[in-house]
Enzyme design. Structure first.
Site, PDB file in Angstrom:
ATOM      1  N   HIS A   8     -16.568  20.297   6.637  1.00 10.53           N
ATOM      2  CA  HIS A   8     -15.687  20.341   5.464  1.00 10.53           C
ATOM      3  C   HIS A   8     -14.236  20.117   5.891  1.00 10.53           C
ATOM      4  O   HIS A   8     -13.844  20.498   6.998  1.00 10.53           O
ATOM      5  CB  HIS A   8     -15.813  21.694   4.757  1.00 10.53           C
ATOM      6  CG  HIS A   8     -17.209  22.004   4.298  1.00 10.53           C
ATOM      7  ND1 HIS A   8     -18.072  22.791   5.035  1.00 10.53           N
ATOM      8  CD2 HIS A   8     -17.884  21.604   3.203  1.00 10.53           C
ATOM      9  CE1 HIS A   8     -19.233  22.871   4.396  1.00 10.53           C
ATOM     10  NE2 HIS A   8     -19.152  22.151   3.282  1.00 10.53           N
ATOM     11  N   ASP A  42     -15.346  20.832  11.791  1.00  9.33           N
ATOM     12  CA  ASP A  42     -16.192  21.380  10.725  1.00  9.33           C
ATOM     13  C   ASP A  42     -16.521  20.240   9.754  1.00  9.33           C
ATOM     14  O   ASP A  42     -15.718  19.332   9.575  1.00  9.33           O
ATOM     15  CB  ASP A  42     -15.399  22.481  10.008  1.00  9.33           C
ATOM     16  CG  ASP A  42     -16.254  23.339   9.081  1.00  9.33           C
ATOM     17  OD1 ASP A  42     -16.562  24.475   9.468  1.00  9.33           O
ATOM     18  OD2 ASP A  42     -16.587  22.885   7.964  1.00  9.33           O
ATOM     19  N   HIS A  82     -10.327  27.254   5.227  1.00  8.88           N
ATOM     20  CA  HIS A  82     -10.052  26.962   3.802  1.00  8.88           C
ATOM     21  C   HIS A  82      -9.014  27.890   3.182  1.00  8.88           C
ATOM     22  O   HIS A  82      -8.485  27.584   2.112  1.00  8.88           O
ATOM     23  CB  HIS A  82     -11.336  27.054   2.969  1.00  8.88           C
ATOM     24  CG  HIS A  82     -12.351  26.002   3.309  1.00  8.88           C
ATOM     25  ND1 HIS A  82     -12.047  24.670   3.345  1.00  8.88           N
ATOM     26  CD2 HIS A  82     -13.667  26.099   3.641  1.00  8.88           C
ATOM     27  CE1 HIS A  82     -13.129  23.977   3.676  1.00  8.88           C
ATOM     28  NE2 HIS A  82     -14.125  24.830   3.863  1.00  8.88           N
ATOM     29  N   ASP A 141     -21.467  22.886  11.119  1.00 14.19           N
ATOM     30  CA  ASP A 141     -22.189  22.484   9.913  1.00 14.19           C
ATOM     31  C   ASP A 141     -22.309  20.973   9.725  1.00 14.19           C
ATOM     32  O   ASP A 141     -22.847  20.508   8.724  1.00 14.19           O
ATOM     33  CB  ASP A 141     -21.589  23.134   8.652  1.00 14.19           C
ATOM     34  CG  ASP A 141     -20.086  23.113   8.662  1.00 14.19           C
ATOM     35  OD1 ASP A 141     -19.494  22.494   9.558  1.00 14.19           O
ATOM     36  OD2 ASP A 141     -19.475  23.732   7.756  1.00 14.19           O
TER      37      ASP A 141
END
Lengths: 375, 208
Positions: free
Chosen positions: A162, A160, A125, A249
């Site tokens: 996200h 991931d 990120h 995740d």
């Protein structure tokens, strides 16, 4: 080759923060207890100069100041000192240690190593000018830049849950970097980006791919679209190396998201990624970790990655001593097997509808990028 | 958010005597759809790409406008306009009700800008806060004093910054609040809100 050093655990936002260094402690102790742990390569930390390959001077200055306890009033503007990415003493060095590991992986690949597993990093990120979502510096982008400067074409695959927004935006206009992120749709989930329409700009047009998936996607639909998209894109792009952000995740136990993968899907994904590296990238692949906020799930997913990476037979049960130590320390029971139990969560009634929507999203994405990617 | 925050300026205009061909060429070249018509410094009309196509097309049910060659013969003369200090929602309402695609913006009689449907979409994007890395919460609140304060107070107490907050009335005396928050932890946040008695519609509660 595995890269790791104890100092990765310095990257610590405090005891209640989900991005916990306890994950690494549990993982390495599990691999030791299983008797498969081989001495890893200890990387140097990245220099300030190396961080500046992908980040702004003003961001780095603020991280350094915050590390010394000097808090500038505009910290939040740089994504620092927030609930997600609080500052802590020594933050700059802790982040550079993680960057150094992934960068060392890139160096080793340039020196002829084919498979590298970095047991840390994956801070996808972090953006040019901004820390975000637990990520201070972007280790992946520093490593990718090192390899593209040496003339390599890099395909980045992000599993991931996200969206890999930081890596995408940093390389958004670069034609020699393919980014491919499969994630839970940003309609609701952080960071809100990762739409199929984000396909790159300039030389990067058609080389930034996003497959936003429905909440409650589950193994079958995920694997279906993954196997349709990833080899197709890699074949068209012809990379020299794969960089994989292996966030854990998307697992059904994860407290921050809802994609509902099991360890069985992860095992298949890791095997497929190694196959794809062989078929489309000369066997060269650099894995990093990433998100993963259920200790129970993330540690088992990454232990799976370690075993598949080394071609080791998978243990069924986890060592009793290790289980009892950690159950006592965490004060809760852990899954005693490497894989999840069968039927671990209730059936999702909308399964067919979800699979259909994912197929449609895949179709939209391939239609959008095909004119630019296939030429 | 006011019209002056979203309008575009300076505005490209034409005179009433300009030929339809020239006006259409200008629209194509600049990639725009609306041209305010100005004579002696005063707004006297507006012409769109569609006005020109209709006026010159055999597909027009009334046939092509015979002898129409200049802007003033085709333009709309009664122009609906906005003021820079009008709220954007006012501009949106006028455009929606009149079914028009833009509003020239006048200040003291002078044309200072133009606001189009596209500018209002940009405004909507900014209002929803999607341009900032964030997660999204959707909460149904009773439509009464203090409920929104309770929600934002709770978020503040958890150290969560709000990038944007939209709320709109729902049937049955409820208000729907859509909040973009700068955290990955929307799930734990939703659980904590539920424990406080909030009706959180998204993210959903996992059944295990």
């Amino acid at each position: 080759m595995v890269i790791y050093r104890e100092e990765y655990r310095l990257y610590n936002f405090g005891p209640d923060h989900p991005f916990s260094p306890v994950r690494l402690e549990m993982l390495t102790s599990l691999l030791q207890a299983l008797g498969v742990w081989r001495a890893p390569l200890s990387p140097p930390e990245a220099s300030r100069e190396e961080v500046l390959w992908v980040h702004s001077e003003r961001l780095v200055r603020r991280v350094e100041a915050a590390s010394r306890g000097e808090l500038s009033p505009d910290l939040e503007h740089y994504g620092l000192g927030t609930g997600d990415t609080p500052v802590f003493p020594g933050m700059d060095r802790a982040a550079r240690v993680l960057v150094g590991g992934t960068l060392e992986g890139a160096r080793r690949i340039l020196a002829g190593e084919r498979r590298v597993l970095q047991l840390g990093g994956g801070l996808h990120h972090a953006q040019y000018d901004r820390a975000s979502g637990f990520c201070v510096y972007n280790d992946l982008s520093v490593a990718i830049r090192h390899m593209t400067r040496a003339g390599l074409r890099v395909a980045y695959v992000d599993i991931d849950v996200h969206h890999g927004d930081g890596v995408q935006w940093i390389h958004y206009e670069e034609g020699e970097v393919l980014t491919l992120s499969l994630h839970e749709s940003g309609r609701y989930l952080f960071p809100g980006t990762g739409h199929v329409y984000e396909i790159g700009r300039g030389a990067g047009l058609g080389k930034k791919l996003n497959l936003p998936l429905e909440p409650f996607t589950e193994d079958e639909s995920y694997l279906e679209v993954f196997q349709a998209l990833v080899p197709w894109a890699l074949k068209a792009f012809r990379p020299d190396v794969l960089v994989v952000q292996a966030g854990a995740d998307a697992h059904y136990l994860d407290p921050l998201a809802d994609l509902l993968l099991t360890t069985r899907a992860y095992e298949r994904l890791f095997r497929l990624l190694l196959e794809y590296a062989e078929a489309y990238a000369g066997g060269r692949v650099l894995f990093t970790l990433g998100g993963g906020y259920s200790l129970d799930a993330a540690v088992r997913v990454w232990a799976l990655l370690y075993h598949v990476f080394h071609g080791l037979p998978l243990p069924e049960r986890l060592p009793e001593g290790w289980l009892s130590t950690w159950e006592a320390r965490l004060g809760k029971p852990l899954t005693p097997t490497l894989h999840d139990p069968e039927g671990a969560y209730p059936e999702i009634p909308r399964r067919e509808e979800i699979a259909k929507r994912n197929r449609l999203t895949l179709q939209r994405l391939t239609e959008l990028v095909a004119p630019h990617l296939l030429h | 958010m006011l019209v002056r925050d979203v309008m575009k300026g300076p505005v490209l205009t034409v005179g009433p005597e300009v030929t339809l061909e020239d006006a259409y060429g200008l629209l194509l070249e600049k990639g725009i759809r609306h041209l305010p018509v100005v004579a002696e410094g005063r707004l006297v009309g507006i012409i769109t790409d569609r006005d020109i196509r209709l006026a010159t097309s055999h597909l027009n049910p009334k046939g092509p406008c015979p002898g129409c060659t200049r802007v003033e013969e085709v333009m709309t003369r009664e122009v609906v306009t906005a003021h820079p200090l009008d709220p954007v929602e006012e501009a949106a309402r006028v455009m929606r009700e009149r079914k028009i695609g833009c509003l020239p913006v006048l200040e003291d009689g002078a044309l200072v800008g133009i606001v189009t449907g596209i500018d209002l979409l940009d405004a909507l994007l900014r209002l929803t806060g999607v341009t900032e890395p964030s997660g999204r919460l959707e909460v149904r609140l009773p439509d009464r004093v203090g409920e929104l304060a309770r929600l934002t107070g709770f978020l503040a107490g958890r150290g969560v910054n709000i990038h944007s907050l939209l709320s709109y009335p729902e049937e049955g005396e409820f208000v729907r609040a859509v909040v973009r928050v700068n955290t990955l932890e929307t799930h734990p946040l939703a659980e904590a809100l539920r424990r406080e008695g909030f009706d959180v519609l998204w993210p959903p509660k996992k059944p295990w």
